[in-house]
Design a protein around this motif. Structure first.
Motif, short mmCIF file in Angstrom:
data_model
loop_
_atom_site.label_atom_id
_atom_site.label_comp_id
_atom_site.label_asym_id
_atom_site.label_seq_id
_atom_site.Cartn_x
_atom_site.Cartn_y
_atom_site.Cartn_z
N MET A 142 0.84 -1.20 0.00
CA MET A 142 0.00 0.00 0.00
C MET A 142 0.87 1.25 0.00
SD MET A 142 -2.93 1.22 2.72
CE MET A 142 -1.75 1.25 4.08
N LYS A 143 0.55 2.20 -0.85
CA LYS A 143 1.27 3.47 -0.92
C LYS A 143 0.56 4.48 -0.01
CE LYS A 143 3.93 2.08 -4.40
NZ LYS A 143 5.39 1.88 -4.28
N LYS A 144 1.34 5.20 0.82
CA LYS A 144 0.78 6.15 1.77
C LYS A 144 1.47 7.51 1.63
CE LYS A 144 1.90 3.53 5.18
NZ LYS A 144 2.15 2.94 6.52
N ALA A 145 0.69 8.56 1.92
CA ALA A 145 1.25 9.91 1.95
C ALA A 145 0.74 10.63 3.19
CB ALA A 145 0.86 10.68 0.69
N TYR A 146 1.57 11.49 3.72
CA TYR A 146 1.25 12.29 4.89
C TYR A 146 1.38 13.76 4.50
CZ TYR A 146 2.38 7.84 7.15
OH TYR A 146 2.45 6.51 7.50
N LEU A 147 0.31 14.51 4.64
CA LEU A 147 0.33 15.94 4.33
C LEU A 147 0.49 16.71 5.63
CD1 LEU A 147 -0.02 18.30 2.35
CD2 LEU A 147 -2.49 18.09 2.65
N SER A 148 1.49 17.60 5.68
CA SER A 148 1.75 18.35 6.92
C SER A 148 1.95 19.83 6.61
CB SER A 148 2.98 17.78 7.64
OG SER A 148 4.13 17.85 6.82
N ILE A 149 1.50 20.65 7.54
CA ILE A 149 1.60 22.11 7.41
C ILE A 149 2.23 22.66 8.68
CG2 ILE A 149 0.32 24.28 7.12
CD1 ILE A 149 -1.25 20.95 6.14
N ASP A 150 3.26 23.46 8.53
CA ASP A 150 3.88 24.13 9.67
C ASP A 150 3.21 25.48 9.85
OD1 ASP A 150 5.53 21.94 9.70
OD2 ASP A 150 7.29 22.98 8.92
N ILE A 151 2.42 25.61 10.91
CA ILE A 151 1.68 26.85 11.15
C ILE A 151 2.62 27.88 11.77
CG2 ILE A 151 -0.21 27.92 12.42
CD1 ILE A 151 -1.22 26.28 10.18
N GLU A 152 3.09 28.75 10.90
CA GLU A 152 3.96 29.86 11.27
C GLU A 152 3.65 30.99 10.31
OE1 GLU A 152 8.06 28.97 8.99
OE2 GLU A 152 7.37 27.29 10.21
N GLU A 153 4.21 32.18 10.53
CA GLU A 153 3.96 33.30 9.65
C GLU A 153 5.14 33.52 8.69
OE1 GLU A 153 1.93 35.12 8.34
OE2 GLU A 153 0.14 34.87 9.55
N TRP A 154 4.90 34.34 7.70
CA TRP A 154 5.92 34.63 6.69
C TRP A 154 7.18 35.21 7.31
CZ3 TRP A 154 7.48 39.73 6.14
CH2 TRP A 154 6.65 40.68 6.76
N TYR A 155 7.01 35.98 8.38
CA TYR A 155 8.16 36.65 8.99
C TYR A 155 8.99 35.70 9.84
CZ TYR A 155 4.68 37.08 12.76
OH TYR A 155 3.71 36.83 13.70
N HIS A 156 8.56 34.46 10.00
CA HIS A 156 9.37 33.48 10.73
C HIS A 156 10.46 32.86 9.85
CE1 HIS A 156 5.84 33.30 13.61
NE2 HIS A 156 6.87 33.45 14.40
N LEU A 157 10.45 33.15 8.55
CA LEU A 157 11.53 32.68 7.69
C LEU A 157 12.87 33.08 8.29
CD1 LEU A 157 10.03 33.56 4.21
CD2 LEU A 157 10.64 31.26 4.98
N ASP A 158 13.79 32.13 8.37
CA ASP A 158 15.03 32.38 9.09
C ASP A 158 15.82 33.54 8.49
OD1 ASP A 158 16.67 31.05 11.35
OD2 ASP A 158 18.15 31.42 9.79
N TYR A 159 15.78 33.68 7.14
CA TYR A 159 16.56 34.74 6.52
C TYR A 159 15.88 36.10 6.59
CZ TYR A 159 13.80 32.77 2.65
OH TYR A 159 12.80 32.24 1.87
N LEU A 160 14.73 36.20 7.28
CA LEU A 160 14.09 37.50 7.53
C LEU A 160 14.37 38.01 8.95
CD1 LEU A 160 10.55 37.26 5.90
CD2 LEU A 160 12.35 38.88 5.35
N LYS A 161 14.99 37.19 9.77
CA LYS A 161 15.14 37.54 11.18
C LYS A 161 16.10 38.69 11.44
CE LYS A 161 13.82 32.98 12.90
NZ LYS A 161 14.26 31.73 13.55
#
Length: 291
Positions: free
Chosen positions: A1-20
């Motif tokens: 059986m083939k399986k997939a897991y869909l995941s979302i990291d609930i954070e904001e755009w300003y949490h991007l590391d290169y925006l800090k």
């Protein structure tokens, strides 16, 4: 059986590391409240997902988190804040994962948080052991992509690989973010900027190729990648970083829907990570869900 897991990291755009390193107006634009088109799409496709949520946003978006849960999705913890784990002491990490779970459970009205994902996959082995000691049942912070400067290098010695992308030690599961091997290099193909950057024909080709040799797949995204609302990037932000944050956002939700439909049409079953826990619990594993 083939399986997939869909995941979302609930954070904001300003949490991007290169925006800090920049001063940004965090209240000018929010992308998390734009997530309902995505939720409606999942309802239409009858897909349940796992939402790893920054606890510092829990009270602000309590109603949204409760609706996500009410629609049958799973809420996990993405940390108390979005600082990289190797910038935290082990004691700080332990305190924050306990506090983060309490905050999310409080907002959701019951003790439901069982899983964790580290910011930028910056998990190390000692903190993974602490996560298990504090009562979490699974983590999804492992990615085999040493070329990325932010991703951690996670030692899984003592873990048994029980199937593709899934490792077990005692009652604890670790889920690996998939990569596609080209020569001696591993190429991330399963989400984030890589999903935005690569055109659909190439993404679908790589995922199909991946599934020829593997049975499991994990997709990961962020709210800012599910809407094309304009983001107020600072003027002094280099073109390279603006490109990294912006490329492929327009139309990305539609691209994602095509990927999900392609997988469904090929007979792939979507699961949440917690459904996998329950399946293994039913097969005789003894998982502890409490803190």
């Amino acid at each position: 059986m083939k399986k997939a897991y869909l995941s979302i990291d609930i954070e904001e755009w300003y949490h991007l590391d290169y925006l800090k390193t920049y001063q940004v107006n965090k209240d000018e634009v929010e992308t998390i409240p734009q997530i309902f088109n995505f939720l409606d799409m999942l309802d239409k496709l009858n897909i349940k997902a796992t939402f790893f949520t920054l606890a510092e946003l829990a009270y602000k978006h309590a109603d949204i988190l409760r609706e996500i849960k009410d629609r049958g999705h799973v809420i996990g913890c993405h940390g108390l804040d979005h600082e990289l784990l190797y910038n935290k002491t082990n004691a700080e990490f332990k305190e924050q994962i306990v506090e983060g779970k309490k905050m999310l459970d409080s907002v959701l009205g019951e003790e439901v948080v069982k899983g964790y994902r580290a910011s930028c996959f910056s998990m190390d082995r000692k903190k993974l052991d602490i996560l298990e000691e504090c009562g979490y049942s699974y983590d999804s912070s492992y990615i085999s992509f040493a070329k990325h400067p932010l991703y951690g290098s996670l030692d899984l010695s003592g873990y048994q690989k029980i199937e593709d992308l899934t490792y077990q030690k005692d009652n604890f599961l670790e889920f690996e973010i998939p990569t596609y091997q080209i020569g001696k290099y591993n190429l991330p193909i399963s989400g984030g900027g890589y999903l935005r950057l690569l055109p659909y024909p190439l993404i679908s080709f790589l995922i199909r190729k991946y599934f020829k040799d593997h049975n499991n797949f994990i997709l990961y995204l962020h709210p800012f990648e599910l809407t094309d609302i304009n983001l107020p990037f600072p003027k002094e932000m280099p073109v390279k970083d603006k490109f990294r944050a912006s490329v492929g956002r327009k139309g990305n939700l539609r691209k994602l829907e095509k990927v999900l439909l392609m997988l469904l049409n090929e007979g792939v079953e979507f699961r949440t990570f917690e459904q996998e826990l329950k399946v293994r619990d039913g097969n005789g594993a003894s998982f502890s869900y409490g803190m």
